[in-house]
Design a protein around this motif. Structure first.
Motif, PDB file in Angstrom:
ATOM      1  N   ASP A  16       1.079  -1.293   0.107  1.00  0.00           N
ATOM      2  CA  ASP A  16       0.262   0.115  -0.007  1.00  0.00           C
ATOM      3  C   ASP A  16       0.983   1.653   0.347  1.00  0.00           C
ATOM      4  O   ASP A  16       2.062   1.435   0.459  1.00  0.00           O
ATOM      5  CB  ASP A  16      -0.970   0.170   1.557  1.00  0.00           C
ATOM      6  N   ILE A  17       1.004   2.477  -0.667  1.00  0.00           N
ATOM      7  CA  ILE A  17       1.010   3.588  -1.125  1.00  0.00           C
ATOM      8  C   ILE A  17       0.764   4.224   0.479  1.00  0.00           C
ATOM      9  O   ILE A  17      -0.330   4.708   0.159  1.00  0.00           O
ATOM     10  CB  ILE A  17       0.873   4.578  -2.036  1.00  0.00           C
ATOM     11  N   VAL A  18       2.105   4.447   1.234  1.00  0.00           N
ATOM     12  CA  VAL A  18       1.476   5.534   2.708  1.00  0.00           C
ATOM     13  C   VAL A  18       2.602   7.004   2.106  1.00  0.00           C
ATOM     14  O   VAL A  18       1.623   8.127   2.822  1.00  0.00           O
ATOM     15  CB  VAL A  18       2.141   4.689   3.799  1.00  0.00           C
ATOM     16  N   SER A  19       2.653   7.731   1.031  1.00  0.00           N
ATOM     17  CA  SER A  19       3.145   8.599   1.115  1.00  0.00           C
ATOM     18  C   SER A  19       3.919   8.867  -0.510  1.00  0.00           C
ATOM     19  O   SER A  19       3.920   7.911  -0.466  1.00  0.00           O
ATOM     20  CB  SER A  19       4.202   9.400   1.896  1.00  0.00           C
ATOM     21  N   ALA A  20       3.411  10.008  -0.778  1.00  0.00           N
ATOM     22  CA  ALA A  20       3.625   9.986  -2.038  1.00  0.00           C
ATOM     23  C   ALA A  20       4.403  11.436  -2.381  1.00  0.00           C
ATOM     24  O   ALA A  20       2.809  13.035  -2.541  1.00  0.00           O
ATOM     25  CB  ALA A  20       2.438   9.575  -3.072  1.00  0.00           C
ATOM     26  N   LYS A  21       5.575  11.487  -2.769  1.00  0.00           N
ATOM     27  CA  LYS A  21       5.708  12.939  -3.447  1.00  0.00           C
ATOM     28  C   LYS A  21       5.804  13.379  -4.855  1.00  0.00           C
ATOM     29  O   LYS A  21       5.302  14.738  -4.959  1.00  0.00           O
ATOM     30  CB  LYS A  21       7.455  13.128  -3.299  1.00  0.00           C
ATOM     31  N   GLU A  22       5.364  12.207  -5.894  1.00  0.00           N
ATOM     32  CA  GLU A  22       4.919  13.069  -6.666  1.00  0.00           C
ATOM     33  C   GLU A  22       4.864  11.198  -7.680  1.00  0.00           C
ATOM     34  O   GLU A  22       4.514  10.225  -6.388  1.00  0.00           O
ATOM     35  CB  GLU A  22       6.255  13.462  -7.581  1.00  0.00           C
ATOM     36  N   GLU A  23       3.732  10.969  -8.485  1.00  0.00           N
ATOM     37  CA  GLU A  23       3.183  10.121  -8.850  1.00  0.00           C
ATOM     38  C   GLU A  23       4.128   9.099  -8.577  1.00  0.00           C
ATOM     39  O   GLU A  23       5.369   9.486  -9.598  1.00  0.00           O
ATOM     40  CB  GLU A  23       2.378   9.802 -10.359  1.00  0.00           C
TER      41      GLU A  23
END
Length: 399
Positions: free
Chosen positions: A267-274
């Motif tokens: 699961d993606i928990v944080s994203a600085k960009e796509e």
């Protein structure tokens, strides 16, 4: 109570330690060289010529101050915190904590200056009486103590930059699929990943496993020689491992059972960009307490700025992070302060009929501080500048 308060307030005196939020910092180390400098200054004081031009006679420490701010207030060279500590050595036994409300007094005697805390011995002032009511008070000392620098400026860069070799990132686990064949992922999305080199991605630890996500290892080249010093991996986000990678059976084209890989679930928990398929994953390291004591290097340094982090431009401004072409192999360490030199212009001497080419002298343009080191590359924060900083600018000892 007042004397205890003064003692507590003086503990950090101007030693320059940047602690992770909420961390306890009473026992941060002081080098033998720093102790020696402080002891020498304690004996003879600081020459008046080394004081800042407008150094005040007294200063009350305020919330939001940093060690760098206070050092600049009293001294021409803010990284020379051992002198500032030595000026107040009798009051400050442990120079790793200073608190808002402390009053610093600057005394000029002959051609020397010393610094002490108001209310300490020799002040002649009676200590204040502080009355407290019998109730429970909760107060984190780490939240009150002054850091060397404002932590918000640097915290994001403690985890993001990563220097790898040519093959390290390619050997890391990777995202292989998304739900509903989505092209781009962001926070809250689910994806699937696999290990590399035959090692499946396993959720085999008692606590949750977090991974940093990276893309595109960009080569960092020495501005002078063109040699590749390392590869800077682009940080794009963070993911949590939910289920391990396994194998299962599926029905083949002719109805026979076949073995198939079941990728791990993340699961993606944080994203600085796509985030997208193909991005690489590296385990999130344990959070370490990082301390920064600004100081000049003991060895002679002749370095260059390699790149501006997180930017495609070649110019950098105040509080930006740059990569430099010196690392632990060259003796670089966290806290080293370096002077930035602006390359002198190349112009013709129009006063000479022969019109010879001249190169103007390199001029000092500011200061930066190393905060993260790798073998051959380090990252540094620009503390102060008078003009823009460019890739290729030279770095030398600050004095």
């Amino acid at each position: 109570m007042a004397k205890s308060r003064v003692a507590l307030a003086a503990l950090a005196a101007l030693a320059g330690t940047l602690a992770a939020p909420g961390a306890w910092a009473q026992n941060f180390p002081i080098s033998a060289a720093q102790k020696q400098t402080a002891n020498e200054v304690a004996q003879k004081g600081v020459p008046l010529s080394e004081l800042a031009p407008n150094a005040p006679d007294s200063y009350t420490v305020k919330s939001g101050d940093t060690l760098w701010d206070i050092s600049k207030l009293f001294l021409k060279s803010p990284w020379r915190w051992p002198e500032l500590w030595g000026m107040n050595l009798n009051d400050i036994k442990n120079p790793h904590r200073i608190y808002p409300g402390q009053v610093l007094l600057l005394e000029r005697l002959g051609d020397k200056a010393t610094l002490r805390v108001a209310g300490s011995s020799g002040d002649g002032a009676a200590p204040d009486t502080i009355r407290v009511t019998p109730r429970t008070r909760y107060e984190a000392l780490a939240d009150l103590a002054l850091p060397a620098l404002k932590s918000r400026v640097i915290e994001a860069f403690l985890a993001e930059p990563l220097i790898v070799d040519a093959n390290e990132l390619q050997a890391a686990p990777r995202i292989v699929a998304t739900q509903e064949e989505r092209v781009l992922l962001t926070r809250g999305d689910r994806a699937y990943a696999r290990g590399s080199n035959g090692a499946p991605l396993m959720d085999d630890q008692a606590k949750q496993q977090l991974f940093r996500l990276f893309r595109n290892a960009t080569p960092l080249k020495d501005p002078g020689t063109g040699e590749i010093l390392g590869y800077e991996a682009q940080y794009i986000g963070k993911a949590q491992l939910i289920r391990s990678e396994t194998t299962g059976e599926v029905q083949g084209e002719k109805g026979q059972p076949e073995s198939a890989v079941v990728p791990a679930t993340i699961d993606i928990v944080s994203a600085k960009e796509e985030i997208r398929v193909g991005d690489r994953m590296l385990p999130e390291p344990a959070r370490a307490l990082s301390t920064y004591t600004p100081h000049a290097p003991s060895q002679v340094v002749d370095a260059r700025i390699v790149s501006v982090y997180g930017s495609a431009v070649i110019n950098a401004g105040q509080s930006q992070v740059v990569a430099i072409n010196r690392g632990t192999q060259d003796g670089m360490e966290a806290g080293h302060v370096l002077a930035i030199l602006k390359d002198g212009q190349r112009i013709m001497d129009k006063t000479d009929p022969a019109r010879p080419l001249m190169k103007l002298p390199n001029e000092r343009n500011g200061l930066l501080m190393v905060f993260r080191t790798f073998d051959r590359v380090s990252y540094a924060l620009i503390l102060e500048i008078t003009d823009s900083v460019r890739v290729g600018d030279r770095l030398i000892n600050p004095r």
